[in-house]
Design a protein around this motif. Structure first.
Motif, PDB file in Angstrom:
ATOM      1  N   THR A 119       2.270   3.000  -2.643  1.00  0.00           N
ATOM      2  CA  THR A 119       1.434   4.153  -2.256  1.00  0.00           C
ATOM      3  C   THR A 119       2.004   4.526  -0.672  1.00  0.00           C
ATOM      4  O   THR A 119       2.527   3.611   0.023  1.00  0.00           O
ATOM      5  N   PHE A 120       1.878   5.927  -0.359  1.00  0.00           N
ATOM      6  CA  PHE A 120       2.030   6.186   1.266  1.00  0.00           C
ATOM      7  C   PHE A 120       0.864   7.106   1.577  1.00  0.00           C
ATOM      8  O   PHE A 120       0.537   7.963   0.767  1.00  0.00           O
ATOM      9  N   THR A 124      -2.108   8.120   8.255  1.00  0.00           N
ATOM     10  CA  THR A 124      -1.897   6.878   8.963  1.00  0.00           C
ATOM     11  C   THR A 124      -0.489   6.455   8.921  1.00  0.00           C
ATOM     12  O   THR A 124       0.087   5.626   9.517  1.00  0.00           O
ATOM     13  N   TYR A 125       0.407   6.991   8.079  1.00  0.00           N
ATOM     14  CA  TYR A 125       1.902   6.881   8.177  1.00  0.00           C
ATOM     15  C   TYR A 125       2.122   5.560   7.627  1.00  0.00           C
ATOM     16  O   TYR A 125       2.962   4.594   7.939  1.00  0.00           O
TER      17      TYR A 125
END
Ligand SMILES: Cc1cc2nc3c(=O)[nH]c(=O)nc-3n(C[C@H](O)[C@H](O)[C@H](O)COP(=O)(O)O)c2cc1C
Length: 207
Positions: A119-120, A124-125
């Protein structure tokens, strides 16, 4: 215990990675009779490369995908299910042109997918791997010796790359057994194979 063996040498005969993998599996299985073992041989049967349709389908919510898009992702979905099924990954990875074989890269392009294996968070990067809880072992022969600290050491994009991508999907417990100098005279070549085999037999006891 479920083992996924991923082989990527184009050679069926005389392949150092395949031979050492077989020897490792035999030794490892001795005290573990209940292992389920699947072979994904991308060296002999490479997966399809991603296409434009594949990429479009990958970037949209599953419920909005057309039948054509689902078909474009079908092989990738099957490969991901197989990867997630495994507790252990044994990877035979010869160095090809300083990196991994292109068939293995195609495999990785198919299994490293957002919301399937990572997941990305764009706010929040940060990313999180979704293929956690697995151990991996990489057996990686090469013609030369990529000793860290030498000029060649900076050119190893094979196991260094694999450590990054496996870590990216949450697989951090990775052992690497290099088998260098495979284009050297036979005595040196065999010595490196024996050294790698000894490491693998050690690992087979408590992997
Ligand atoms: C297409 C190709 C590219 C290769 N590139 C490299 C390389 O960049 N560096 C290297 O040290 N060996 C290279 N090799 C040699 C292989 O890594 C070596 O022969 C290894 O033993 C192959 O693994 P296998 O015995 O399991 O087939 C290359 C071999 C092939 C077929």
């Amino acid at each position: 215990m479920k083992l996924l063996e991923i082989q990527s040498s184009v050679r069926k005969e005389n392949s150092v990675s395949r031979t050492l993998s077989n020897e490792f599996i035999q030794a490892w299985q001795t005290d573990r009779p209940n292992i389920q073992h699947k072979l994904r041989d991308v060296g002999i049967n490479p997966p399809e490369h991603p296409t434009g349709l594949w990429a479009k389908a990958n970037n949209m919510p599953p419920e909005e995908r057309s039948p054509e898009m689902m078909a474009a992702l079908a092989e990738s979905e099957a490969l991901i299910e197989e990867l997630l099924w495994a507790d252990y990954l044994l990877m035979g990875v010869p160095m090809y042109n300083l990196s991994v074989p292109s068939s293995l890269k195609a495999y990785l392009d198919n299994v490293i997918r957002i919301n399937r294996t990572f997941t990305f968070d764009p706010v929040t990067y940060t990313f999180q791997g979704l293929a956690r809880g697995k151990k991996a072992l990489i057996i990686t022969p090469s013609a030369a010796n990529f000793v860290v600290g030498t000029p060649l050491g900076k050119m190893n994009f094979c196991d260094t790359y694999l450590l990054s991508v496996l870590g990216f999907i949450g697989i951090d417990e990775v052992s690497v057994v290099p088998v260098p100098d495979q284009f050297m005279p036979d005595e040196i070549r065999q010595q490196e194979i024996a050294t790698a085999k000894a490491k693998l037999m050690d690992l087979a006891r408590d992997w």
